[in-house]
Scaffold this motif. Structure first.
Motif, PDB file in Angstrom:
ATOM      1  N   PRO A  63      62.706  84.337  58.284  1.00 41.11           N
ATOM      2  CA  PRO A  63      60.998  84.043  57.918  1.00 41.11           C
ATOM      3  C   PRO A  63      60.497  84.355  59.358  1.00 41.11           C
ATOM      4  CG  PRO A  63      62.636  82.029  58.159  1.00 41.11           C
ATOM      5  CD  PRO A  63      63.472  84.148  57.891  1.00 41.11           C
ATOM      6  N   GLY A  64      61.168  84.710  60.139  1.00 43.52           N
ATOM      7  CA  GLY A  64      59.959  84.926  61.909  1.00 43.52           C
ATOM      8  C   GLY A  64      58.843  85.554  62.083  1.00 43.52           C
ATOM      9  N   SER A  65      59.749  86.892  61.017  1.00 44.56           N
ATOM     10  CA  SER A  65      59.554  88.340  61.694  1.00 44.56           C
ATOM     11  C   SER A  65      57.684  88.799  60.859  1.00 44.56           C
ATOM     12  CB  SER A  65      59.806  89.195  60.838  1.00 44.56           C
ATOM     13  OG  SER A  65      59.653  90.516  61.377  1.00 44.56           O
ATOM     14  N   HIS A  66      56.509  88.945  61.810  1.00 47.01           N
ATOM     15  CA  HIS A  66      55.517  89.592  61.291  1.00 47.01           C
ATOM     16  C   HIS A  66      55.341  91.000  60.140  1.00 47.01           C
ATOM     17  CE1 HIS A  66      53.388  89.423  65.887  1.00 47.01           C
ATOM     18  NE2 HIS A  66      53.895  87.644  64.892  1.00 47.01           N
ATOM     19  N   SER A  67      56.656  91.105  59.467  1.00 47.23           N
ATOM     20  CA  SER A  67      57.289  91.722  58.374  1.00 47.23           C
ATOM     21  C   SER A  67      58.097  91.005  57.509  1.00 47.23           C
ATOM     22  CB  SER A  67      58.014  93.295  59.319  1.00 47.23           C
ATOM     23  OG  SER A  67      58.722  92.477  59.193  1.00 47.23           O
ATOM     24  N   TYR A  68      57.985  89.892  57.215  1.00 46.16           N
ATOM     25  CA  TYR A  68      58.160  89.115  56.075  1.00 46.16           C
ATOM     26  C   TYR A  68      57.294  89.196  54.848  1.00 46.16           C
ATOM     27  CZ  TYR A  68      60.705  84.770  53.978  1.00 46.16           C
ATOM     28  OH  TYR A  68      61.141  83.822  53.266  1.00 46.16           O
ATOM     29  N   ASN A  69      56.453  88.858  55.237  1.00 45.15           N
ATOM     30  CA  ASN A  69      55.634  89.593  53.732  1.00 45.15           C
ATOM     31  C   ASN A  69      55.522  90.846  54.057  1.00 45.15           C
ATOM     32  OD1 ASN A  69      55.237  86.151  53.262  1.00 45.15           O
ATOM     33  ND2 ASN A  69      53.705  86.407  54.874  1.00 45.15           N
ATOM     34  N   GLY A  70      55.764  91.643  54.225  1.00 44.07           N
ATOM     35  CA  GLY A  70      55.727  92.919  53.664  1.00 44.07           C
ATOM     36  C   GLY A  70      54.603  93.655  54.911  1.00 44.07           C
ATOM     37  N   GLU A 110      68.300  92.583  53.363  1.00 46.95           N
ATOM     38  CA  GLU A 110      69.462  91.728  52.722  1.00 46.95           C
ATOM     39  C   GLU A 110      69.691  90.486  53.447  1.00 46.95           C
ATOM     40  OE1 GLU A 110      74.109  92.500  53.416  1.00 46.95           O
ATOM     41  OE2 GLU A 110      72.872  94.258  53.105  1.00 46.95           O
ATOM     42  N   HIS A 111      68.748  90.948  54.654  1.00 46.42           N
ATOM     43  CA  HIS A 111      68.988  89.577  55.686  1.00 46.42           C
ATOM     44  C   HIS A 111      67.081  89.016  55.896  1.00 46.42           C
ATOM     45  CE1 HIS A 111      73.263  89.240  55.730  1.00 46.42           C
ATOM     46  NE2 HIS A 111      73.378  90.872  56.525  1.00 46.42           N
ATOM     47  N   ALA A 112      66.721  88.307  55.266  1.00 44.68           N
ATOM     48  CA  ALA A 112      65.657  87.845  55.461  1.00 44.68           C
ATOM     49  C   ALA A 112      65.416  87.404  56.833  1.00 44.68           C
ATOM     50  CB  ALA A 112      65.113  87.035  54.032  1.00 44.68           C
ATOM     51  N   CYS A 137      63.376  98.810  66.590  1.00 45.43           N
ATOM     52  CA  CYS A 137      65.186  99.420  66.309  1.00 45.43           C
ATOM     53  C   CYS A 137      65.494  98.976  65.047  1.00 45.43           C
ATOM     54  CB  CYS A 137      65.546  98.646  67.407  1.00 45.43           C
ATOM     55  SG  CYS A 137      65.802  96.662  66.527  1.00 45.43           S
ATOM     56  N   GLY A 138      66.605  99.352  64.932  1.00 42.52           N
ATOM     57  CA  GLY A 138      66.644  99.933  63.668  1.00 42.52           C
ATOM     58  C   GLY A 138      65.997 100.609  62.552  1.00 42.52           C
ATOM     59  N   PRO A 139      66.529 101.431  61.457  1.00 40.32           N
ATOM     60  CA  PRO A 139      66.243 102.286  60.435  1.00 40.32           C
ATOM     61  C   PRO A 139      64.924 102.224  59.970  1.00 40.32           C
ATOM     62  CG  PRO A 139      68.052 101.540  59.252  1.00 40.32           C
ATOM     63  CD  PRO A 139      67.978 100.832  60.921  1.00 40.32           C
ATOM     64  N   ALA A 140      63.533 103.658  60.633  1.00 42.58           N
ATOM     65  CA  ALA A 140      62.857 102.916  59.846  1.00 42.58           C
ATOM     66  C   ALA A 140      63.221 102.632  58.087  1.00 42.58           C
ATOM     67  CB  ALA A 140      62.140 104.686  59.944  1.00 42.58           C
ATOM     68  N   GLY A 141      62.101 101.945  58.111  1.00 39.88           N
ATOM     69  CA  GLY A 141      61.451 100.952  56.940  1.00 39.88           C
ATOM     70  C   GLY A 141      62.131 100.267  56.610  1.00 39.88           C
ATOM     71  N   ARG A 142      63.569  99.520  57.925  1.00 44.47           N
ATOM     72  CA  ARG A 142      63.739  98.449  57.899  1.00 44.47           C
ATOM     73  C   ARG A 142      63.050  97.374  58.932  1.00 44.47           C
ATOM     74  NH1 ARG A 142      69.075  97.856  58.410  1.00 44.47           N
ATOM     75  NH2 ARG A 142      68.464  99.256  57.192  1.00 44.47           N
ATOM     76  N   SER A 143      61.603  97.925  59.862  1.00 41.53           N
ATOM     77  CA  SER A 143      60.649  96.544  60.246  1.00 41.53           C
ATOM     78  C   SER A 143      61.120  95.938  61.030  1.00 41.53           C
ATOM     79  CB  SER A 143      60.019  96.158  58.766  1.00 41.53           C
ATOM     80  OG  SER A 143      58.800  95.976  59.372  1.00 41.53           O
ATOM     81  N   SER A 144      62.075  96.210  61.458  1.00 44.42           N
ATOM     82  CA  SER A 144      62.593  95.037  63.206  1.00 44.42           C
ATOM     83  C   SER A 144      62.308  95.449  64.279  1.00 44.42           C
ATOM     84  CB  SER A 144      63.989  95.479  62.072  1.00 44.42           C
ATOM     85  OG  SER A 144      64.902  94.718  61.623  1.00 44.42           O
ATOM     86  N   GLY A 145      63.132  94.997  65.180  1.00 46.24           N
ATOM     87  CA  GLY A 145      62.050  94.774  66.335  1.00 46.24           C
ATOM     88  C   GLY A 145      62.881  93.279  67.378  1.00 46.24           C
ATOM     89  N   CYS A 146      62.754  94.120  69.198  1.00 47.91           N
ATOM     90  CA  CYS A 146      62.903  93.460  70.421  1.00 47.91           C
ATOM     91  C   CYS A 146      61.614  93.003  71.002  1.00 47.91           C
ATOM     92  CB  CYS A 146      63.739  93.745  70.550  1.00 47.91           C
ATOM     93  SG  CYS A 146      65.871  93.946  69.532  1.00 47.91           S
ATOM     94  N   LEU A 147      61.214  91.544  70.995  1.00 46.04           N
ATOM     95  CA  LEU A 147      59.925  91.302  71.741  1.00 46.04           C
ATOM     96  C   LEU A 147      60.800  91.456  72.861  1.00 46.04           C
ATOM     97  CD1 LEU A 147      56.960  89.745  71.961  1.00 46.04           C
ATOM     98  CD2 LEU A 147      58.959  87.423  71.349  1.00 46.04           C
ATOM     99  N   LEU A 148      59.622  91.441  73.826  1.00 40.31           N
ATOM    100  CA  LEU A 148      60.007  91.726  75.561  1.00 40.31           C
ATOM    101  C   LEU A 148      59.532  90.540  76.038  1.00 40.31           C
ATOM    102  CD1 LEU A 148      59.618  95.450  75.815  1.00 40.31           C
ATOM    103  CD2 LEU A 148      61.474  94.289  75.347  1.00 40.31           C
ATOM    104  N   ARG A 149      60.359  89.256  76.361  1.00 38.73           N
ATOM    105  CA  ARG A 149      59.862  88.018  76.416  1.00 38.73           C
ATOM    106  C   ARG A 149      59.662  88.137  78.022  1.00 38.73           C
ATOM    107  NH1 ARG A 149      58.095  84.059  73.755  1.00 38.73           N
ATOM    108  NH2 ARG A 149      58.032  83.125  75.736  1.00 38.73           N
ATOM    109  N   ALA A 150      60.799  89.020  78.752  1.00 43.67           N
ATOM    110  CA  ALA A 150      59.932  88.141  80.262  1.00 43.67           C
ATOM    111  C   ALA A 150      61.044  89.473  80.705  1.00 43.67           C
ATOM    112  CB  ALA A 150      61.042  86.870  80.769  1.00 43.67           C
TER     113      ALA A 150
END
Length: 218
Positions: free
Chosen positions: A56-63, A52-54, A94-107
Motif C-alpha cells: 500500500p506504500g507504493s506509487h503503483s498500488y492503485n495501478g 501476490e504481495h500488495a 527492479c523485478g520483471p517488467a509488469g511487476r512495477s517494483s523499485g528501490c527508492l535511493l534515500r541516501a
DNA sequence: CCCTCGATTCTCT
DNA sequence: GAGAATCGAGGGT
C-alpha cells in the motif's frame, strides 16, 4: 559489470534487491563532470494491488498511471518523481517488467565529484548533508524529471558492491502514510554508522487547514 | 541535538 | 480539491 548482468541482478524482488544495493555506486556523468554516490540507505516498494504481495506504500498500488509508467517497464531504469512542489526523488526499477517494483535511493556518500555536488547542493553545510535524504541525493547527482526512464547503461551507471554488506539494518519506511508506513512493511534498509543516513521521520498528515492560515481564499 | 512549520506544483480522485 | 516516498529555516533544549 555488463548491463545484461546488472539486469539479471536487478531482476528480483525489491525487498531482496534493496539490502544488496547498499554499498553500490551510482554515477551520473554530464558535461559538467561525474558525480558518484555510494548508497547507504534505500527503501523497497513492491508491485501493485493485483500482485501476490500488495504494497500500500507504493506509487503503483492503485495501478498504472502516467506518473508511475516507468515502474511497469523493465528493470535497470530510473523512476524519477516530483513531489512537494519542488523536489525530485529517484528509484531504481527492479523485478520483471509488469511487476512495477523499485528501490527508492534515500541516501549515500558522495565518493566522486564532491565539488560539483556541493555546487548543486548550495544549502549543504557539511559533506554528510550532500546526499542525506532522497531529494538531496537526487539534487547532488543532478537528477530531474528529464531523467525519468533513463537506463543505467549511459550517462547513469550502477556498480553493485563487490560483496554484500556484512551488516544491514532495517525498519519502517520514512514519510509513508497509511498502512504502508507501518511496522508491517520494514522495507527501509541502511548501513550502520553512516553519517549520510537520513533521520527517520514518520509520515505527518498535512491538511489544507494547517496551511490555510496564509492562503489567499477567494 | 530536537521540534515545528512554510514552500510550491503536480497528481489522482 | 487534497495531499504528497521532502527540505531548510528558525527557535528551543
Amino acid at each position: 559489470m555488463e548491463y545484461d548482468e546488472l539486469l539479471h541482478w536487478l531482476l528480483r524482488d525489491p525487498v531482496a534487491v534493496a539490502p544488496d544495493l547498499l554499498g553500490a555506486v551510482l554515477t551520473h556523468t554530464t558535461a559538467e563532470g561525474a558525480v558518484s554516490v555510494r548508497l547507504t540507505e534505500v527503501e523497497a516498494y513492491r508491485g501493485h494491488r493485483d500482485s501476490e504481495h500488495a504494497d500500500p506504500g507504493s506509487h503503483s498500488y492503485n495501478g498504472r498511471t502516467a506518473r508511475n509508467e516507468v515502474m511497469w517497464g523493465p528493470p535497470g531504469h530510473l523512476y524519477v518523481y516530483f513531489t512537494y512542489g519542488m523536489h525530485y526523488c529517484a528509484n531504481i526499477v527492479c523485478g520483471p517488467a509488469g511487476r512495477s517494483s523499485g528501490c527508492l535511493l534515500r541516501a549515500g556518500e558522495i565518493v566522486e565529484g564532491i565539488d560539483l555536488a556541493m555546487a548543486r547542493r548550495a544549502a549543504a553545510r557539511k559533506e554528510s548533508e550532500l546526499a542525506r535524504g532522497p531529494a538531496r541525493l537526487a539534487q547532488a547527482l543532478g537528477i530531474t524529471r528529464e531523467h525519468n526512464g533513463a537506463a543505467l547503461d549511459g550517462e547513469f551507471r550502477l556498480l553493485p558492491p563487490a560483496r554484500r554488506a556484512p551488516s544491514v539494518l532495517n525498519g519502517p519506511r520514512v514519510g509513508v502514510a497509511g498502512a504502508g508506513g507501518s511496522a508491517d512493511y520494514p522495507w527501509r534498509f541502511w548501513l550502520p554508522g553512516e553519517p549520510s543516513v537520513s533521520a527517520y521521520r514518520a509520515a505527518k498528515p498535512r491538511t489544507r487547514a494547517r496551511t490555510a492560515g496564509n492562503a489567499v481564499v477567494r
